[in-house]
Design a protein around this motif. Structure first.
Motif: not given
Ligand SMILES: Nc1ncnc2c1ncn2[C@@H]1O[C@H](COP(=O)(O)OP(=O)(O)OP(=O)(O)O)[C@@H](O)[C@H]1O
Ligand SMILES: [Mg+2]
Lengths: 224, 377
Positions: A80-81, A86-94
């Protein structure tokens, strides 16, 4: 906003290939600022980000988010948290192949049960801000690297998180696109968001958009 | 709208998109699955329909039928036989029956012509079975001509089309008056095809049969219970074959499900990791996969079941033709009357939809509980 107290992380603990990636990290991250982690490969940057972003738990130590100790929460609450804050921007974009840019962007909001129309409208705004409106319906595997990265950024923003975590966000980008990313970063700061990122790229860590650079080596912090 | 519903809608949307992304694989799976349901449902529907047909056949047939034998062959009952039987204790009713086969060159088919008392069918009128009416395009008040074996043309008016409680019984049936029957077949006056006797008490049937053979040594009584036993053994044999097919199909399905279960591709695992990383709970991932399993299995079930229904009740279970050869010798041609047993459908549903959905859950669950941090690397 985020406090790390003596964070240690071991992989494969109690097995012959036990490996300590973090050896006791103490750090306080200020809200509304961009903090960059810099360090050689294998120094533990990504590992640290996964712990901050509730993607994994530290082997020992505490993580406080807005004053609350989150390192001991059950998975459900951590999720939930993670989704809300949190928003993620991954190295491989994923990004998920085969789906359109739009579908990818609204994916993190599915568990919230917000109506689709609302999500599409919100994604539309983000696309406009990131100058991606014309590619919204394109399948992600047809997009260029920079476009994919902006889709990944839009996806990180769909739930309107307070913290954005970006692991090597410019690793796959050329100079022009990296500059563009720095401009987007400044937009985040203007919007009051907290950003944590890792980078080897001098263009990023020396940019004025980054407020604080934290050095890492062998699983430890080295002076600011 | 309720967020819970909205969420399920999102999950279904995503599932549909996911299925569309792996089109060939999922279509292959769906085809195999549908085929399985088709075979199983065909078997179930077919054996069930046969049973209910047989029940009708037996319910309507008399306890004892007396045939006269000449040189080991079924021959006409000559005049006076009915009287000769006299009174036998336990026999409630005895009646001479008139029936025969008629070959219709138009349809290349044999009909059963059966005489009825004038009170039921008037002279010049006939009642015809549903299948026959359908094939010849007949309705009430239409007229139809048959050329008799002696070459004369007879024209009849259709008084009614028989209700298809059991087509096995009435498909090829033509009912006509006794006088018409005798004229059409040039059947000698006073002769009958066989004699039907009703016996109320099942315990008496054997006694009655013994007395009949004593009174008329050249006759052969056929008992309903014997016919019943013949049906039963025919069924048992058939069900044995069906069961073998069934076991094979289930085995194939188990392999399919296991394959699907074990074969969670690296790509799928990565996607589950991504979904978790961006805020999906383990439960959301599992729910999404349950929807996927349900969509596939329900589609396969509906498709397979409908195909089986059409196959069994409209095409006479054509795929099982070889297994049915023995049956079709007994009854030249018939279409089964749709008879669907709810419990059987439920059983079929349970044994096809449930194992599949369950089988895909285990590996999904294993993938879904792993930490999502792997996607960062
Ligand atoms: N799941 C794991 N199992 C075992 N060792 C791991 C695992 N994940 C990371 N490590 C190890 O932990 C150390 C730190 O990894 P991490 O990915 O945090 O480094 P990094 O600073 O992000 O490096 P890079 O700049 O190359 O991305 C590395 O030596 C790595 O091999
Ligand atoms: Mg890294």
């Amino acid at each position: 906003m985020i406090e790390l107290l003596d964070i240690k992380k071991a992989f494969n603990q109690n097995r012959p290939n036990e490996y300590w990636a973090l050896h006791g990290i103490d750090l306080a991250v200020e809200a509304g600022k961009v903090t960059a982690f810099r360090g050689p490969s294998g120094s533990g940057k990504t590992t640290l980000l996964t712990i901050v972003g509730c993607l994994s738990r530290p082997t020992s130590g505490r993580v406080r988010f807005k004053g609350e100790d989150i390192s001991a929460l059950p998975e459900r609450f951590l999720t939930d948290i993670r989704r809300q804050s949190f928003g993620f921007v991954f190295q491989q974009f994923n990004l998920i192949k085969g789906l359109s840019a739009l579908e990818n962007v609204i994916l993190p909001a599915f568990p919230t049960g917000r109506p689709r129309a609302e999500l599409v409208a919100r994604a539309g705004e983000l696309f406009e801000r990131l100058q991606l409106t014309h590619r919204a319906q394109a399948k992600v595997e047809w997009l260029s690297g920079g476009e994919q990265q902006r889709v990944a950024i839009a996806r990180a923003l769909i739930n309107d998180p307070e913290v954005i975590i970006a692991d090597e966000p410019t690793a796959n980008l050329d100079t022009a696109l990296s500059m563009e990313f720095m401009a987007i970063l400044e937009g985040f700061t203007a919007a009051g968001k907290t950003v944590l990122l890792t980078s080897h790229d001098p263009l990023v860590v020396e940019s004025s958009a980054v407020h604080r650079v934290v050095g890492m080596r062998d699983g430890r912090l080295i002076g600011d | 709208m309720n967020p819970w519903l909205e969420k399920q809608r999102h999950l279904i949307d995503f599932t549909l998109a996911s299925l569309a992304r792996r089109k060939t694989r999922n279509i292959g799976l769906l085809v195999a699955y549908t085929l399985l349901v088709f075979v199983l449902a065909s078997l179930t529907l077919f054996s069930n329909a046969l049973r209910s047909e047989a029940k009708y056949v037996l319910a309507g047939s008399p306890e004892v039928i007396l045939q006269r034998m000449v040189a080991g062959r079924h021959d006409l009952i000559p005049p006076g036989y009915l009287e000769q039987i006299g009174r036998i204790r336990g026999v409630q009713k005895k009646e001479g029956r008139l029936w025969g086969y008629y070959y219709d060159p138009v349809l290349n088919a044999n009909y059963t012509f059966m005489a009825r008392p004038a009170s039921e069918v008037a002279d010049g009128m006939i009642m015809v079975g549903e299948a026959l009416a359908r094939e010849r395009g007949l309705a009430k008040n239409n007229t139809i001509s048959f050329r008799s074996y002696s070459g004369k043309l007879f024209t009849f008016e259709v008084a009614a089309v028989l209700s298809p409680d059991s087509e096995l019984l009435s498909a090829d049936l033509v009912l006509l008056s006794e006088d018409d029957f005798r004229r059409f077949f040039e059947y000698p006056e006073g002769h009958y095809t066989d004699i039907a006797l009703s016996v109320a008490n099942p315990q008496e049937v054997r006694n009655v049969a013994a007395k009949l053979t004593a009174a008329l040594p050249d006759s052969r009584p056929i008992l309903r219970e014997e016919v019943q036993r013949t049906y039963q053994s025919v069924f048992d044999w058939r069900e044995g074959i069906l069961l073998t097919v069934l076991a094979g199909a289930i085995l194939a399905f188990a392999i399919l499900a296991w394959e699907k279960a074990a074969g969670l591709s690296a790509e799928e695992k990565r996607e589950i990791g991504i979904l978790k990383a961006i805020g999906w709970e383990t439960g959301d991932v599992i729910r999404m996969k349950i929807w996927e399993g349900l969509l596939i299995s329900l589609t396969a079930f509906l498709g397979g079941f409908l195909a089986a229904y059409v196959h069994v009740f409209h095409f006479g279970a054509a795929v099982f033709e070889p297994v049915l050869k023995g049956w079709s010798v007994l009854y030249p041609k018939f279409a089964l009357v749709p008879a669907v047993d709810g419990l059987q459908v439920a059983t079929l549903f349970f044994f096809t939809v449930f194992p599949y959905t369950a089988a895909i859950l285990v590996p999904i669950w294993r993938a879904a509980i792993t930490d999502p941090d792997a996607v960062m690397r």
